[in-house]
Design a protein around this motif. Structure first.
Motif, PDB file in Angstrom:
ATOM      1  N   GLN A 155      -4.939  37.871  27.152  1.00  0.00           N
ATOM      2  CA  GLN A 155      -4.993  37.991  25.696  1.00  0.00           C
ATOM      3  C   GLN A 155      -3.994  39.052  25.248  1.00  0.00           C
ATOM      4  O   GLN A 155      -3.897  40.120  25.861  1.00  0.00           O
ATOM      5  CB  GLN A 155      -6.396  38.365  25.229  1.00  0.00           C
ATOM      6  CG  GLN A 155      -7.453  37.291  25.463  1.00  0.00           C
ATOM      7  CD  GLN A 155      -7.228  36.063  24.605  1.00  0.00           C
ATOM      8  OE1 GLN A 155      -7.101  34.954  25.107  1.00  0.00           O
ATOM      9  NE2 GLN A 155      -7.184  36.259  23.291  1.00  0.00           N
ATOM     10  N   VAL A 156      -3.253  38.742  24.202  1.00  0.00           N
ATOM     11  CA  VAL A 156      -2.287  39.684  23.642  1.00  0.00           C
ATOM     12  C   VAL A 156      -2.585  39.849  22.160  1.00  0.00           C
ATOM     13  O   VAL A 156      -2.775  38.857  21.442  1.00  0.00           O
ATOM     14  CB  VAL A 156      -0.844  39.181  23.843  1.00  0.00           C
ATOM     15  CG1 VAL A 156       0.135  40.052  23.073  1.00  0.00           C
ATOM     16  CG2 VAL A 156      -0.487  39.178  25.331  1.00  0.00           C
ATOM     17  N   VAL A 157      -2.635  41.092  21.704  1.00  0.00           N
ATOM     18  CA  VAL A 157      -2.923  41.377  20.303  1.00  0.00           C
ATOM     19  C   VAL A 157      -1.605  41.467  19.534  1.00  0.00           C
ATOM     20  O   VAL A 157      -0.719  42.254  19.875  1.00  0.00           O
ATOM     21  CB  VAL A 157      -3.708  42.688  20.146  1.00  0.00           C
ATOM     22  CG1 VAL A 157      -3.902  43.025  18.671  1.00  0.00           C
ATOM     23  CG2 VAL A 157      -5.055  42.572  20.848  1.00  0.00           C
ATOM     24  N   TYR A 188      -4.295  36.544  20.764  1.00  0.00           N
ATOM     25  CA  TYR A 188      -3.833  35.212  21.134  1.00  0.00           C
ATOM     26  C   TYR A 188      -3.827  35.063  22.654  1.00  0.00           C
ATOM     27  O   TYR A 188      -3.517  36.022  23.374  1.00  0.00           O
ATOM     28  CB  TYR A 188      -2.409  34.971  20.620  1.00  0.00           C
ATOM     29  CG  TYR A 188      -2.270  35.026  19.125  1.00  0.00           C
ATOM     30  CD1 TYR A 188      -2.406  33.883  18.353  1.00  0.00           C
ATOM     31  CD2 TYR A 188      -1.994  36.226  18.475  1.00  0.00           C
ATOM     32  CE1 TYR A 188      -2.274  33.928  16.971  1.00  0.00           C
ATOM     33  CE2 TYR A 188      -1.856  36.288  17.097  1.00  0.00           C
ATOM     34  CZ  TYR A 188      -1.996  35.131  16.351  1.00  0.00           C
ATOM     35  OH  TYR A 188      -1.865  35.193  14.997  1.00  0.00           O
ATOM     36  N   PRO A 189      -4.126  33.860  23.159  1.00  0.00           N
ATOM     37  CA  PRO A 189      -3.994  33.623  24.604  1.00  0.00           C
ATOM     38  C   PRO A 189      -2.525  33.589  24.984  1.00  0.00           C
ATOM     39  O   PRO A 189      -1.710  32.931  24.325  1.00  0.00           O
ATOM     40  CB  PRO A 189      -4.668  32.260  24.800  1.00  0.00           C
ATOM     41  CG  PRO A 189      -4.568  31.588  23.471  1.00  0.00           C
ATOM     42  CD  PRO A 189      -4.637  32.671  22.444  1.00  0.00           C
ATOM     43  N   VAL A 249       3.559  33.694  24.260  1.00  0.00           N
ATOM     44  CA  VAL A 249       2.425  33.677  23.346  1.00  0.00           C
ATOM     45  C   VAL A 249       2.708  32.663  22.237  1.00  0.00           C
ATOM     46  O   VAL A 249       3.689  32.795  21.493  1.00  0.00           O
ATOM     47  CB  VAL A 249       2.182  35.063  22.724  1.00  0.00           C
ATOM     48  CG1 VAL A 249       0.890  35.051  21.907  1.00  0.00           C
ATOM     49  CG2 VAL A 249       2.133  36.145  23.797  1.00  0.00           C
ATOM     50  N   ASP A 250       1.866  31.647  22.130  1.00  0.00           N
ATOM     51  CA  ASP A 250       1.995  30.635  21.076  1.00  0.00           C
ATOM     52  C   ASP A 250       1.078  31.025  19.926  1.00  0.00           C
ATOM     53  O   ASP A 250      -0.144  30.974  20.037  1.00  0.00           O
ATOM     54  CB  ASP A 250       1.618  29.260  21.635  1.00  0.00           C
ATOM     55  CG  ASP A 250       1.871  28.126  20.653  1.00  0.00           C
ATOM     56  OD1 ASP A 250       2.105  28.421  19.468  1.00  0.00           O
ATOM     57  OD2 ASP A 250       1.811  26.957  21.067  1.00  0.00           O
ATOM     58  N   ILE A 303       6.385  31.810  18.022  1.00  0.00           N
ATOM     59  CA  ILE A 303       6.303  32.145  19.443  1.00  0.00           C
ATOM     60  C   ILE A 303       6.736  33.588  19.661  1.00  0.00           C
ATOM     61  O   ILE A 303       7.675  34.071  19.026  1.00  0.00           O
ATOM     62  CB  ILE A 303       7.207  31.210  20.270  1.00  0.00           C
ATOM     63  CG1 ILE A 303       6.710  29.760  20.187  1.00  0.00           C
ATOM     64  CG2 ILE A 303       7.284  31.653  21.730  1.00  0.00           C
ATOM     65  CD1 ILE A 303       7.692  28.757  20.741  1.00  0.00           C
ATOM     66  N   VAL A 304       6.068  34.266  20.586  1.00  0.00           N
ATOM     67  CA  VAL A 304       6.470  35.592  21.035  1.00  0.00           C
ATOM     68  C   VAL A 304       6.649  35.555  22.548  1.00  0.00           C
ATOM     69  O   VAL A 304       5.803  35.001  23.267  1.00  0.00           O
ATOM     70  CB  VAL A 304       5.422  36.664  20.660  1.00  0.00           C
ATOM     71  CG1 VAL A 304       5.765  37.996  21.324  1.00  0.00           C
ATOM     72  CG2 VAL A 304       5.362  36.839  19.148  1.00  0.00           C
TER      73      VAL A 304
END
Length: 349
Positions: A170-172, A178-179, A202-203, A209-210
């Motif tokens: 998980q990324v904040v 976000y997953p 990260v979608d 997108i990141v």
């Protein structure tokens, strides 16, 4: 902090649309950090995180970097704010970070009738933005409806001859979690294989997108790896600072002509293949869509013109429905709003 504009693609060290290329035919790899064997099942070498492939590309070139004075950030002491006013977001970051904004470099299949020159008059640099911070990088692509799909994959698109291991974390980003697909690249399947590099995908939905990770080249020693972990923690803090801002920046490098005047009336052209005119909350294709005007219908010109995306925008009131908003007059090829001498003499369907 420095900002620069990439003419078409970003530097390889930022991994914009880059493919990770490792091959035993390229000589010995540098010494890297040795890590225990991962227990997660590895994907095949053909697994691709993003299947998007540019339909058309231009010859890459990089514009000269230019320094920009940015406001002091309240996010963290000593940091500065980077505001992307056209695409509607801001992040805070250390002043030593370098931000690069890419121009249009991809034409999706549905837009093949358009040219790069036309698209570059419509969308300003920044649909794909990269941050370089010491040993780490991050790329951010905006949603497709804002023009993100014209910025290419804007991150990793595949893997080379390495042994990948995929996990989910998980990324904040801002106030949401976000997953993220987390990829670790190893030299081989051996338990003591060298850990070559890592990256996150990260979608955020709708094409936004990141990507982030370490720059290509691996880590020559443990100290370099430890430094990357500190740099990565800074990137995660930058992502946490992400917030939406009003889309107030205008982009008008080559204005289309106008034949209308405020206080007058016009109707939406019925000429084929022109269709209904979109109505937005403010002047610009980056603004919220609030309705449309059917071909032939009459509008009152309340305010304007305001130039954005090289289009002349008018605030109108639709006579039939009462809808009030901003709609474009036309482009360099055709007029979508046709002037009337009076409301009574407007052509209607």
């Amino acid at each position: 902090m420095k900002t620069q504009t990439s003419r078409i693609s970003l530097p390889d060290v930022l991994a914009i649309a880059a493919i990770v290329l490792y091959s035993t035919g390229c000589g010995d790899l540098p010494a890297t950090v040795t890590v225990p064997s991962a227990t997660v099942e590895a994907a095949t070498l053909t697994q691709i995180l993003s299947t998007e492939t540019p339909i058309a590309t231009r010859t890459p070139s990089i514009a000269t970097a230019t320094s920009a004075s940015l406001p002091t950030s309240t996010w963290k002491d000593g940091w500065v704010d980077f505001v992307n006013g056209y695409y509607g977001y801001a992040i805070s970051l250390p002043p030593s970070a370098v931000v690069t904004k890419a121009e249009v470099n991809t034409i999706p299949g549905w837009a093949q009738s358009q040219t790069f020159d036309e698209l570059m008059l419509t969308y300003p640099p920044g649909m794909c933005t990269a941050v370089e911070y010491q040993s780490a990088y991050m790329t951010m692509r905006v949603a497709n409806w804002l023009g993100g799909e014209f910025g290419g994959p804007c991150g990793r698109t595949g893997i080379g001859v390495v042994h990948p291991v995929w996990t989910e974390e998980q990324v904040v980003i801002g106030e949401a979690s976000y997953p993220a697909t987390y990829g670790r690249m190893y030299e081989s399947e051996a338990p003591d294989a060298k850990f070559l590099e890592e990256f996150y995908y990260v979608d955020m939905g709708d094409g936004a997108i990141v990507n982030f990770g370490n720059k290509a080249g691996g880590w020559p020693d443990q100290a370099a790896y430890d430094q990357y972990l500190r740099d990565k923690a800074t990137l995660l803090e930058i992502l946490r600072s992400y917030r939406s801002v009003p889309r107030t920046e205008l982009f008008c490098p080559e204005p289309a002509p106008t034949a209308l005047k405020m206080g007058g009336y016009a109707y939406v052209s019925t000429d084929s293949p022109l269709t209904d005119n979109n109505v937005r909350s403010a002047p610009g294709i980056n603004q919220d869509l609030i309705g449309s005007i059917v071909s032939g219908k009459v509008v009152e010109l309340l305010e304007g013109p305001v130039c954005n995306n090289s289009l002349k925008w008018w605030k109108v009131r639709v006579s039939e429905t009462g809808l009030v908003g901003w709609t474009p007059e036309g482009d360099h090829e055709a007029s979508w709003l046709i002037s009337c001498e009076s409301k009574e003499n407007c052509a209607t369907s």
